[in-house]
Each structure stands twice: as C-alpha cells, then as structure tokens.
Scaffold this active site. Structure first.
Site, PDB file in Angstrom:
ATOM      1  N   THR A   1       0.926  -1.211  -0.040  1.00 45.16           N
ATOM      2  CA  THR A   1       0.023   0.067  -0.153  1.00 45.16           C
ATOM      3  C   THR A   1       0.904   1.338   0.139  1.00 45.16           C
ATOM      4  OG1 THR A   1      -1.782  -1.336   1.171  1.00 45.16           O
ATOM      5  CG2 THR A   1      -1.803   1.068   1.170  1.00 45.16           C
ATOM      6  N   VAL A   2       1.807   1.419   0.960  1.00 43.90           N
ATOM      7  CA  VAL A   2       2.539   2.772   1.164  1.00 43.90           C
ATOM      8  C   VAL A   2       3.850   2.704   0.039  1.00 43.90           C
ATOM      9  CG1 VAL A   2       4.054   4.059   2.734  1.00 43.90           C
ATOM     10  CG2 VAL A   2       1.768   2.530   3.614  1.00 43.90           C
TER      11      VAL A   2
ATOM     12  N   VAL B   1       4.104   8.090  12.470  1.00 39.98           N
ATOM     13  CA  VAL B   1       2.751   8.608  13.458  1.00 39.98           C
ATOM     14  C   VAL B   1       1.866   9.480  12.690  1.00 39.98           C
ATOM     15  CG1 VAL B   1       2.261   9.575  15.652  1.00 39.98           C
ATOM     16  CG2 VAL B   1       4.364   8.175  15.559  1.00 39.98           C
TER      17      VAL B   1
ATOM     18  N   GLY C   1      -7.218   0.871   2.594  1.00 36.19           N
ATOM     19  CA  GLY C   1      -5.738   0.824   2.955  1.00 36.19           C
ATOM     20  C   GLY C   1      -5.144   1.475   4.222  1.00 36.19           C
TER      21      GLY C   1
ATOM     22  N   LYS D   1       2.581   3.943  18.346  1.00 36.83           N
ATOM     23  CA  LYS D   1       2.930   5.136  18.066  1.00 36.83           C
ATOM     24  C   LYS D   1       2.878   6.192  19.010  1.00 36.83           C
ATOM     25  CE  LYS D   1       0.213   4.527  13.962  1.00 36.83           C
ATOM     26  NZ  LYS D   1      -1.036   4.553  13.114  1.00 36.83           N
TER      27      LYS D   1
END
Ligand code: NAP
Ligand code: HSE
Length: 333
Positions: A19-20, A125, A179, A197
C-alpha cells in the site's frame, strides 16, 4: 571557468511495494534527482501500480541495499525489517521508515540510529500529518504537561462509521479496502498500533528510555463497540474515541495508555477526530496545541515518507529523542 560537474542522483533503496511502498514509488517518479536502486517484494508476479518510472523489483535485499544512499523500509513486521535496516546502517545509509511497530518494540536496535539523527520516521505517526517533526522540534521548547491523541486511522474511521450506524465488521472491512489497516488488523482494533505510535512520541517528548513493556499492559482497543453504544454517547452530548494518552503518573514520571474514552462533544479530540487522526499537546509555555489530519492511507503516508527521503537526500538530520526524562506534574501552569 571549469564546468561544474553534475551532482549524481541520490540512490534510494525501497524495501516493500505494498500500500505505502507503491504510493511512494508513484511520488518518487516526480523526482529525477532521486534514483531507485531496486524494490524488495515477496511476490514478483503481483499486479502493482508503481507509477510512471520503471523500477526493478527483486526478492533479493542485496540488490536494494547495494550502493543505496538512503534505504526506505515499508515492509511491516518487527524483526525482519530491523535486520535489514541494521545491514543498511552498517553500510552507512540514511534510514527512513513508517514502521512504528519496529521502532516501538526494537528500541535496542533503532535507538542508537535515532539518537544519531540517521532515521526519518515522520510517517510512522499520523502518516503525512506532521507530528513527529513538531514534537521533536518546535514543541520541545515547552515542557510536556500531557498529550492526548487519536493515533489509529482505522479506529478513527471505524468509530465515525459506527456513529453513522454502520456495523463494526462492515466498517473494518471498508477501512481495510481503503488501505488504512495493518496487514493484521488486530493490531489496529486491539489498540496495539496506537500504542506503538504513542511509545514513539513519548520518547521524543517525555522519556527517551520508555520501554514497550512499560506501555503494553495499559492498552485496550475498540472491540465490542456497537452503533447503538456509540449512538447513546452522541445522544448524551459525548463521543467515544480511542485515546492514546501520556499523563503524569503521580510519581514524577509518565503513564502511557490507550483505551476507548467517552469525551464531551466539545473536547478537541471529538471536534477534530471525526474520522481522522488528531493530537492535543499541552506544554507549560505554549499551552494547548492541536494537530489533525489524515493518519493512514497510501498517499497520505507516502507523503510523509517522501518528506523524510528528501530530508535525508539533503543531509538534514532526523528527529532525536528528548535528552533526559522530563519531570511530570511540575512547572508553570
Ligand atoms: P503492505 O501493503 O502489507 O506492504 C508490505 C510490502 O512489503 C509488500 O510489498 C510485501 O511484498 C513486502 N514484504 C513484506 N514482507 C516481506 C519480506 N519478508 N520480504 C520481501 N518483501 C516483503 O503494508 P503497508 O500498508 O504498505 O505498510 C507498510 C509499513 O508502513 C508498515 O510498517 C505499516 O505499519 C506502515 N504504515 C502503513 C500505513 C498505511 O496507511 N497503510 C500508514 C503508516 C505506516 P508483496 O507485495 O510481494 O507481498
Ligand atoms: N493501520 C494504521 C492506522 C496505519 O490505521 O492508523 C497508519 O499508521
């Protein structure tokens, strides 16, 4: 006058094209000054939209790491990405990651690289919404009093859908399709991702040595929330939010926790947090600072990753932890 030599392109190795990673490669195609060495994947036959510039996919990490000035890790998981980034660090590369799980749980390995300013992790984050740089930068001038945040985009979306009357399973399935969710969505719904995070942020503004094992016992997620339960809160002028909080522990230290909370409808996390990530930083000098925006998703995350790559390419150091534990519960109001 001598003709100036053209500076060579900065070589970027990319670990992961999911996805990223795929979204990052689409953005990198706009940057001819950045050359991609190769891209690590598991499945060479998978269909992917990697943008306008051809890239070499490989299952051999060596092809990615060899000659890379900057290595970007977008694999997910904890141990394998840490091993590969250790290899990249040993070869002198700058490191970029969106992997909050590895940062939180393997601080033994990542801590020295982060302290040396060698790691960019803005996207770890709140994706491309800038909080890491703000907390390790401008907000450091104010001593932390407390921090409250919605750090999981999946849960922010999911609770927004529950408020609209959509069932839990359907809302989670849609968050996965968009996503937002982790490869294992239990990390999202059980509060673990938000806690990862929070751990990363806490080391920047409260305690550089905060251990994952100090945070993990204080984590609860959103399983069991229903449209009816959420609607009852709305009818009472309140909102349910999955709140990650960093608060004085009453003994001069800090307590990091993640749990669903009922907050008044005019609380900043209720106002800002309709389906997106949000953070409220309370500092002794600056007062209350609100930051909100997309906290998950391909493009929003790739934007934060690319910002780190651009910083690394120009030699700008990454964010470093706070120098020593900040005492809690003291200082000017
Ligand atoms: P993803 O869609 O599951 O993509 C992971 C990629 O890594 C895939 O291309 C996969 O290859 C590759 N990969 C995984 N393990 C591998 C291995 N052992 N060897 C070779 N390749 C491997 O994950 P993602 O959503 O892009 O997330 C990546 C990272 O970004 C995670 O750390 C996540 O927590 C973080 N992040 C995600 C978001 C978000 O909104 N999704 C936001 C912020 C941060 P194949 O494609 O061949 O399977
Ligand atoms: N699964 C994560 C979330 C991705 O929903 O917030 C962004 O870190």
């Amino acid at each position: 006058m001598p003709v100036p030599s053209t500076p060579r392109a900065v070589r970027v190795g990319v670990l992961g094209a999911g996805t990223v990673g795929a979204a990052l490669l689409r953005l990198l195609a706009r940057h001819p000054e950045l050359e991609v060495t190769a891209v690590l994947v598991r499945d060479l036959d998978r269909q992917r939209d990697l943008g306008a510039r051809p890239v070499r996919l490989t299952t051999d990490p060596e092809e990615v790491l060899a000659g890379a000035d900057v290595v970007v890790e977008l694999l997910g998981g904890v141990d394998r990405p840490t091993e590969l980034m250790a290899e990249a660090a040993a070869r002198g590369a700058r490191l970029v990651t969106a992997n909050k799980a590895a940062l939180a749980e393997r601080w033994d390995a990542w801590g020295p690289w982060v302290r040396a300013g060698r790691v960019g992790f803005e996207a770890a984050v709140m994706a491309g919404t800038p909080v890491v740089g703000a907390i390790a930068g401008a907000l450091r001038a104010s001593r932390l009093r407390s921090l409250e945040a919605l750090l999981n985009g999946t849960c922010a979306y999911l609770i927004g859908e529950l408020e609209a009357g959509v069932g839990f399973d359907a809302a989670l399935a849609e968050a996965q399709r968009l996503g937002y969710a982790e490869a294992d969505p239990a990390l999202d719904v059980d509060g673990i991702d938000a806690a990862h995070k929070l751990t990363v942020l806490a080391r920047l503004c409260a305690d550089p040595d905060l251990a994952w094992s100090d945070v993990r016992p204080h984590v609860r997620g959103v399983r069991g929330l229903t449209p009816e339960g959420v609607a009852a809160e709305v009818a009472a002028g309140r909102r349910v939010r999955l709140v990650a909080a960093l608060e004085p522990d009453g003994a001069g230290g800090w307590r990091a926790s993640v749990a669903p909370r009922s907050v008044p409808a005019d609380h900043p996390l209720a106002v800002l947090g309709a389906g997106r990530s949000a953070l409220v930083y309370r500092g002794d000098a600056v007062g209350e600072v609100w930051i909100a925006g997309p906290g998950a998703g391909a493009e929003a995350t790739a934007s934060g990753v690319l910002a780190d790559v651009l910083d690394a390419a120009t030699g700008r150091p990454g964010p470093t932890p706070v120098a020593a534990r900040v005492p809690s519960g003291v200082g000017a109001p």
